[in-house]
Every structure is written in C-alpha cells, then in structure tokens.
Design a protein around this motif. Structure first.
Motif, mmCIF file in Angstrom:
data_model
loop_
_atom_site.group_PDB
_atom_site.id
_atom_site.type_symbol
_atom_site.label_atom_id
_atom_site.label_comp_id
_atom_site.label_asym_id
_atom_site.label_seq_id
_atom_site.Cartn_x
_atom_site.Cartn_y
_atom_site.Cartn_z
ATOM 1 N N ARG A 266 0.836 -1.208 0.000
ATOM 2 C CA ARG A 266 0.000 0.000 0.000
ATOM 3 C C ARG A 266 0.870 1.257 0.000
ATOM 4 O O ARG A 266 0.518 2.253 -0.628
ATOM 5 N N LYS A 267 2.005 1.198 0.710
ATOM 6 C CA LYS A 267 2.934 2.329 0.661
ATOM 7 C C LYS A 267 3.442 2.522 -0.764
ATOM 8 O O LYS A 267 3.584 3.662 -1.237
ATOM 9 N N ASP A 270 0.662 4.032 -2.887
ATOM 10 C CA ASP A 270 0.512 5.453 -2.570
ATOM 11 C C ASP A 270 1.624 6.282 -3.204
ATOM 12 O O ASP A 270 1.395 7.418 -3.654
ATOM 13 N N GLN A 271 2.837 5.718 -3.239
ATOM 14 C CA GLN A 271 3.953 6.418 -3.876
ATOM 15 C C GLN A 271 3.683 6.594 -5.372
ATOM 16 O O GLN A 271 3.968 7.648 -5.946
ATOM 17 N N LYS A 274 1.086 9.358 -5.654
ATOM 18 C CA LYS A 274 1.520 10.673 -5.178
ATOM 19 C C LYS A 274 2.557 11.322 -6.082
ATOM 20 O O LYS A 274 2.622 12.545 -6.203
ATOM 21 N N LYS A 307 -8.403 1.456 2.734
ATOM 22 C CA LYS A 307 -7.687 1.497 1.454
ATOM 23 C C LYS A 307 -7.228 0.086 1.080
ATOM 24 O O LYS A 307 -6.139 -0.343 1.440
ATOM 25 N N TYR A 312 -7.924 1.085 -4.446
ATOM 26 C CA TYR A 312 -6.828 1.307 -5.399
ATOM 27 C C TYR A 312 -7.265 1.095 -6.841
ATOM 28 O O TYR A 312 -6.809 1.808 -7.748
ATOM 29 N N GLN A 315 -8.916 4.179 -7.757
ATOM 30 C CA GLN A 315 -7.929 5.210 -8.035
ATOM 31 C C GLN A 315 -7.439 5.119 -9.482
ATOM 32 O O GLN A 315 -7.263 6.126 -10.161
ATOM 33 N N SER A 321 -5.649 12.698 -9.352
ATOM 34 C CA SER A 321 -4.821 13.353 -8.342
ATOM 35 C C SER A 321 -3.776 14.178 -9.082
ATOM 36 O O SER A 321 -3.699 14.157 -10.315
#
Length: 934
Positions: A266-267, A270-271, A274, A307, A312, A315, A321
């Motif tokens: 998940r990290k 997210d990277q 982002k 999440k 995801y 997303q 974003s």
C-alpha cells in the motif's frame, strides 16, 4: 476492412460517464494470473500442451540450481540482494539525478536505493554468482569497468552505476516469483522456502525504509519511486505481487507478517499515486503497477483506513490526483478520430499496451470487460500498424526507434476477442500475428513468461496469414496531435515505398524542423537517428535530439528550440490521397505539402514530399524544400540527408565525378550548432551546378541497393559530404550486419542567402542494378520564369516520362508551350509518348497537350488514369476533364464499368485547331473506372 471502419463506435457515452463501476470483492489466492478453482483445468492443459509443459520444465531447470543450493546454503541468494546490510539506513537522499547518502538506523537491513536516474554507466551488471554477498561498503559497489582495458573490477560510488542496483534485485525477485509459482503448481516445500526467504527479506527491508528524500538539488522530488528514481521504473512491483499471490497459502501456514506485507504494498501504491507525471506514458505505467497491487490486496474493510482492493482500483479507473490521472479521463488524451496518443511511436505503443494490460488484468480477476467499455483502446492498439514500414519495423522519430510492434498487445486482443466471442476481430488480428510469425519476426513456439502462460491463447484460430498490413493501414495517414504524416506506395517488403514525415509536437519529440525518413528496397534508406545513449548524455543533448541528426533544413547553422515536450507542429496544406480514404492506393502517386515556422530564426519552411511509382519494382521520391527567414536576414540554409552504406560519390548529371577537399566548415567554431562537431570526414565541393549524390549499401536480400539523389544547382550553392554518427534508431534485425552501428554517409547542401526562390529540389531514386531506375532528370520553368514555380522532368528506364509541377502558393496560372498549371503539385505521365495519367494536387487546373483537368472548387485533387478506352478517376469534388477525341463520331460518352448503377456522362465536343476534343463535366468520384464510347 480498416480498423477505423470496424471499430469506429460512438465514444461519447463512455467518455462522459462519471466513473467506471467497481462491483468487486477480493477473492482467494492466487487471483491475478489464475484462480485456485482453475488449477485442475490448468493441470489438464499441461498434460495436453507441449508448449506449456516445456515452459514449466524450463522454469524448473532455471530455478532449481538456486533452490537446491538454498537448502544447504540459505544465505547465498538472500545475501545477493542489494540492501543496506550494515548501515541499515532508514532514510536515503538524492541530489539531483544521483544517490547522495543515507541516514538513520533501522532495526533490520533496508533495501538499497538506485544509484542514478541516468541509466548510462561504464559498469557491467554482474551475474548473480559475481555479486559480493552482503555488499554494503563505504566504497560503493564492486563492479567491472567495461570502458577500461581488461574490464577490471573496482569499487565505485552508486551514483556512477546507473540502474545496476535495482536490476540485480529484480533478477532475484524474479527467481522468487518463479519459485512461488512452482510451489503452487507442485506443492514442493523447497520452492516455498526459497521464495519466502527472498520475498520476506526484501519486503522487510522496504518496510523499514522511508521513501527517498531530496538533498540540495530537488528537481526529481516529485518523480521518485521507493526503489528507483522514477515511479515508472518500479517493475519489481509486478514480480513481488505475483510472487505473493502464488505464495500466499504457504505464507499463511508460516504465520507471515501480513500487516507488514500489505503495508509495503500500500505504501508502494501510494507512492505511485503521489508522484510521477500525469497524462503521458508515465501515467499508464504507474496505473499498471497500482493495478497489480490493488488486485492482490484484500477488501477495503480489511484495513483500518479503508484502502484496499476497491480503493486502489478505483484510483486507477476513476480518481484524479496531482500526479495520477484516472483512466476514464486519460483516454481523452487520445485523438478520438485516429487513435493516436500524443507521444512518439515507441511511447504510443507502450501506452496502448499498458492500458490494454490493465484492462486484461482486471478482466481476468473481475470479468468486467473494460475493453468493450473503452473502444478507443481497441482503436489505439490497432492504429499502431500505421507506424509500420513494409518490412514490419516501426518508423523512428523523436526518441522512438525502428522496433517491432508490441506482439503482447496483439496476443491480449486475441484473448479478449475469444473470451467475448468477437470472431471476426479475432480473425483479423490472428491473420496479422501469423504474418509476423511467417516472416520470422515473432515466434509462438515457446512461452516466454508467466504472463504469457496465462494470458495468451493456447492455439491461434485456424486462418491463413495476412499477405500484407493493408487491412490495417492506408496509403496516407496524418496524426495531428503528433504532427506526423505517412505516405505509402506499395505494400511488399522489397518494392514498397514509404515516407514518414514529422515535426516536433508531443512528448519525446526532437528539435528537427520538418524531418523525414524514406523506405524503399526492403530497408530505410534515409534513417532518423533516435535518442542518444540516454536522455541526459551529452551526445543526446548536443546531437541526437537536435537538427544535425535529422533529414531536414537548418537555418543559418543555428536552428534550435525545445525538445522532449515539443509544441512545434507543421501545418498540412495538402495531402493525397486524402487520409480519410480507406481504399488501397489507386494510381502511382502520393504527395504531401506542409509548412513550418522554425522558432529560433523565425524562418518559414515548406516541404513537398511525394512518391512516384514507375513499375512494380521501382519508384522514386520527390523532395522540394523551401526555407527563408521572414526578416530577410538569411545567411545560409543547409539541407541534410542521412543515408546508409559507403561514402557518397558526387557527380554531375552527366556522370562526371565532382572533386572534393577537406573542410573546417560545419563547425561550432564557425558559429554553427555544436551538433555539427559530431560530423567526421568533412569534405566540400565548390560546385553550383546540378549534381547527383550516389549512396550504395548492402541489403538483406543480398542485392546492393543504390540511391541516386539528383538535385538542382543554383548560384550560391555548396555541397558537403560528411560521416555522421551512427543511427541509434536502426534495429539490428532490419539491416545487414555491415550497416548496424555504422556511421551514416550524409549529404549537406548549403544555399547562401534564402532558399525560398532557390529551393532544394531533389529526386531520390533507390534502385538495384539490372532493374528499372531514373535515367535522366531535368528542370523547366514557366514562360515567365516565375521563381515560385518548380518544374521537373524525370525519365526512367521503363519508358516513362513524368512532368512534375510545383508552385508554393498555387494561386497563379503558369503557362507553358504545351499547357498550363495552377496548383501546388501536379504530375503528368507519358508512357511511350502517350499521356497515361494526370494528378492535379491541391489546385484548379492542369493541362498538357490535349488533356486538361479543371477543378470546380479551389484546392481540389484529381487523379486520372488512362488505359486505352478505360479511364479511372478519383476526385473529392466536381471537375471537368478534357481529352482528345480519336473518333469522327459526333458524340462521346463515359460509362461506369462497376456496379454503381451504370452512370453515363455525355461530353461536349470542342473543335480545336489541330484536334477534336471532348469535355466532360463530372461529379466527385471515388475510384471509379469508366469506358469511353463514341
């Protein structure tokens, strides 16, 4: 049928929907490539499919030596992972494009970050056997220097090692992925232990390290992934996810730390959300990695922050974003008419492939048939065929190279068509894929990866291979959003001709003005040069991305502007045949006329390019290039033509050799672009007359191909020959070995002052000795010697004589002793003394002898072909045709010979001084053949 006819469906509904529905729920594992309940059928497949069984056996043979050693030496493979074994950095810092240092101490070894954003390096990626165990030394990495004699091993700071760090880790994780699959398949514990030890050590190392930070130079702050300088280079994610998916059962039994694993995934996702670049090829690569992660996660309600899988995948499909755009909106970046993505060829193919792969992955797990919801992705993957030269390699412009199309995309299309019963579409693509197989460009003999094992159909449909790409290509094609034009004349590899023409619009474009590539005789005879060693290497900055590496015209030696995200397009004044014509080429002619403003000198440039076929095995190209500064302060204009093969031979039109001497011209020391310094063996000839430059090169057909470039002379002309750096666009499989990575013999023609009234006028003739070729070229003017007019007479050995007409503006009626012309381009062909075809291009009238075309609307294009009493016509607008009347009859009628209902047109008799003529007033006509009756 053409794809834009087959698949041109209404997109509006799908482009304005608020979101793509996601009625998904996380399933048991595995779930990405195959589901557990499908295992029995898969085992049966292995019993009946030699391809699948052979792949599994080869996988075992590749992995087993590492797995077997792991049973007695469990540290060996794990210690080869690139990690901070001793330093255990919690935080890593980059300075600009390079790794700087690490700080902090984690409780466990952490994953080493990449050495540099630039992949160019002097060092060799070592085999795993040569990687030092637990390598974490203040001196850096221990590697071989390929640039030094003997290739010595030496310590080097990570910043000098390119992408070696992540590639070593990727190779090791791939082994774990393969072992995890073999465990799922066989149940043998040794594979599970091997995969677990690697997977958990890596995931643990990524868990305890923070995302990278910038130090001093922050320009890459918003681009970085967890392991690499660019989120798009995190390919290791796919292998980690698939490894986990197949290994899940064993990890469950082993009481693995699933919270740690999920937090890392998940990290990482997210990277990817982002950071990066929204809206171009990065967006799709990021989406692909997020999709892999999303599919392997549990439901949203499994996580405290909500999440999970649904979050995801939503997303990817629906949420925008700052650095990641939703696919429902990304598809709007495509030209909805053409299916072209606003980047150069190679990146366009990558985007179309990645988008399709995202859809196939989701469909495989969720059965949501996203391809049907987004028909533009289908069109985008089929329009790729427009990039193909007749030899099956793509055009090169900008950073793109001569490459094969993505066969992976064709295989995925076939799989989707079969799954959802689209038999005609499956047949179309299967026939094309089989053509590549028959040509030796692609093989299905062996399965190459786990993805192929699960996403490619086992057996192709039983249909014959296509004869050519003609079902998916057109004689002309224009991509406005990348400022790129194609002209095709013939489809066979040996005798097909093609022009690829581009400006500088879209991502990964170059600073090249109006650039071109030419294809004939089975190869690219005038190649583009693509990118340098890397996008940051000096050769790319100075040469490969700039004017001197292209087939273009340089103004005052200084033409330059921004590359990469180019905004400089050409304006299309005319193109024939029209790009909306789905039919195969009728007649022997194509042409385009484009205008371009060179920003650094504010020079207006105009280029007319055309193909002219003289026989089944021969044709030539026309190139008329005008260039002049708007302020009239022209110093010089230089025409560049990069060929292949032996050094250029210069001679006059009569065949007498032209002497050359070494020169220090074409140099930054003389105020020219620094890219000119990359030219070697510079020679000049003080020659202002008409000349011929001959190129000679071997070909894959074992025939030496020659290219005669005939060019007009003029006052203030000077001719140079140079050796330019080798083209990095050329694919090794597309040329004989003697041409690969060989310097390019390059012609440079300088015109002092402006080159508008003294344009570069070239007839470019590729031929093989013993076959047809251009025998003679001459030039003519109108009765007023108008400087805006160009007239060319080309006589070929096939007893054909072509009169070619060109006027920059097309407004004036140019008179000649035997006719007149008003337009920007025209061709009149005489075959053994009799006019056999006429092309009026973007004009109002064309007359020669007793034949005359008059367009009733301005800027019309009309093609007439005469074969005895049969006349074939093509015109998008009404026109009049006057022709000789060879009968004493008082009536002449044109009657259609096709199934259009038997139209008849009665002509008006005209009594000329020497010959009776007949004039027909005709409507717009599409490739119709008429019989002349009296």
């Amino acid at each position: 049928m053409l794809p834009n006819r087959i698949f041109d469906v209404v997109l509006l509904f799908f482009l304005i929907i608020a979101c793509v529905p996601l009625s998904t729920f996380a399933q048991s594992h595995p779930r990405i490539y195959i589901k557990q309940e499908q295992k029995a059928a898969f085992m049966q497949r292995l019993e009946h499919s030699s391809r699948a069984a052979e792949f599994v056996q080869q996988l075992k043979e590749h992995v087993d030596p590492y797995v077997d050693r792991h049973q007695t030496d469990p540290e060996w493979i794990v210690s080869r992972l690139q990690m901070y074994w001793k330093t255990k950095y919690e935080r890593v810092y980059v300075n600009g494009m390079d790794f700087s240092h690490g700080e902090g101490t984690a409780p466990e070894p952490t994953v080493r970050f990449s050495g540099s954003r630039d992949w160019a390096t002097d060092y060799i990626q070592p085999d795993l056997e040569d990687v030092l165990p637990y390598m974490d030394d203040e001196r850096g990495l221990y590697l071989q220097n390929k640039e030094k004699e003997g290739k010595p091993w030496e310590w080097m700071h990570p910043s000098e090692t390119g992408h070696i760090i992540e590639r070593i880790n990727e190779r090791i994780i791939e082994l774990a992925e393969d072992a995890a699959f073999l465990y799922w398949l066989t149940g043998e514990g040794k594979y599970a232990v091997f995969a677990r030890d690697i997977f958990m050590k890596y995931m643990e190392g990524m868990y305890f390290r923070e995302p990278p930070l910038t130090f001093e130079d922050h320009k890459n702050k918003l681009l970085m992934g967890l392991q690499t300088f660019e989120v798009i280079h995190e390919r290791i994610v796919e292998h980690l996810v698939v490894c986990y998916d197949f290994l899940y059962g064993y990890l469950k039994e082993d009481d693995a730390d699933f919270n740690l694993i999920h937090d890392v995934f998940r990290k990482w996702a997210d990277q990817e959300i982002k950071f990066g670049v929204p809206g171009n090829n990065w967006n799709l690569m990021q989406a692909l990695y997020i999709t892999y992660i999303g599919l392997v996660l549990e439901n949203d309600d499994f996580y405290e922050d909500g999440k999970g899988q649904q979050y995801y995948l939503d997303q990817v499909l629906n949420q925008n974003s700052a650095k990641q755009k939703a696919l429902k909106d990304v598809v709007k970046n495509y030209d909805q008419e053409t299916g072209i993505w606003p980047e150069v060829a190679g990146y366009n193919m990558l985007v179309a492939n990645d988008m399709l792969e995202v859809f196939c992955l989701m469909d495989n797990s969720l059965n949501n048939n996203l391809l049907a919801q987004f028909p533009i992705i289908e069109k985008a993957n089929l329009v790729i065929f427009q990039y193909l030269f007749p030899n099956g390699f793509t055009v090169a412009y900008g950073d793109a190279k001569h490459s094969r199309i993505r066969f992976n995309a064709l295989e995925m299309l076939i799989e989707q068509y079969r799954k959802y019963g689209e038999k005609e579409k499956e047949k179309l693509i299967t026939q094309q894929l089989k053509r590549f197989v028959e040509d030796g460009a692609y093989s299905r003999d062996k399965i190459g990866s786990l993805f192929q094992l699960f996403f490619y159909v086992e057996d192709l449909m039983d249909v014959p291979a296509a004869d050519s790409f003609s079902d998916l290509t057109s004689p002309t094609f224009y991509g406005p959003n990348v400022s790129w034009i194609v002209q095709r004349n013939g489809n066979s590899m040996e005798n097909g001709m093609m022009i690829s023409e581009n400006a500088s619009l879209g991502n990964h474009s170059h600073t090249n003005g109006i650039n071109m590539e030419l294809y004939a005789k089975g190869m690219v005879i005038a190649p583009d040069c693509a990118a340098g060693v890397s996008y940051w290497s000096q050769d790319h900055i100075d040469y490969y991305s700039r004017f001197p590496a292209h087939n273009t015209v340089v103004v005052d030696g200084i033409s330059d502007y921004r590359n990469m995200r180019g905004t400089q397009a050409f304006e299309v004044n005319a193109i024939f045949p029209a790009t909306d014509k789905p039919n195969p080429l009728r007649g022997d002619f194509t042409f385009s006329d484009v205008s371009f403003t060179e920003p650094s000198t504010d020079a207006l440039q105009r280029r007319v390019l055309g193909t002219v076929r003289t026989s089944e095995n021969h044709g030539y190209f026309i190139d008329i290039f005008r260039s002049a500064r708007k302020d009239g302060q022209d110093k010089k204009h230089e025409y560049l033509f990069h060929g292949q093969g032996d050094p250029i031979e210069l001679m006059g039109f009569e065949g007498k050799s032209i002497a050359t001497k070494p020169t220090d011209e074409l140099s930054s020391a003389k105020g020219d672009l620094v890219g000119y310094d990359y030219y070697k063996e510079k020679k000049e000839a003080d020659f202002e007359g008409n000349f011929k430059a001959q190129f000679s090169m071997p070909s894959l057909s074992n025939n030496d191909v020659k290219v005669n470039l005939w060019m007009n002379g003029d006052k203030g002309r000077k001719v140079f020959t140079v050796e330019a750096p080798y083209s990095r666009a050329i694919n090794k499989a597309s040329v004989p070995e003697a041409l690969y990575h060989k310097s390019l013999p390059t012609l440079v023609v300088r015109q002092e002052g402006e080159a508008k009234t003294k344009p570069f006028v070239a007839v470019i003739d590729p031929f093989v000795d013993g076959e047809n070729k251009v025998e003679e070229v001459s030039y003519f003017s109108d009765v007023d010697n108008d400087q805006g007019f160009v007239g060319i007479i080309v006589r070929s050995t096939s007893d054909k004589v072509d009169h070619i007409f060109n006027d920059e503006k097309g407004l004036k009626i140019h008179e000649f002793s035997n006719g007149n012309f008003q337009g920007t381009y025209g061709v009149v062909r005489s075959d053994q003394g009799e006019i056999s075809s006429l092309l009026l291009g973007n004009g109002s009238q064309l007359e020669m002898g007793s034949w005359k075309i008059e367009a009733f609307q301005p800027n019309g294009s009309v093609l007439i072909e005469i074969d005895g009493a049969q006349i074939t016509m093509e015109s998008a607008q009404p026109f009049a045709l006057t022709m000789p009347m060879k009968s004493k009859s008082k009536k002449a009628v044109l009657t259609t010979m096709d199934n259009s209902g038997g139209q008849e047109f009665v002509g008006t008799i005209i009594k000329a001084k020497k010959q009776k003529l007949v004039r027909f007033e005709l409507p717009a006509i599409t490739n119709s053949t008429f019989r002349l009756k009296y």
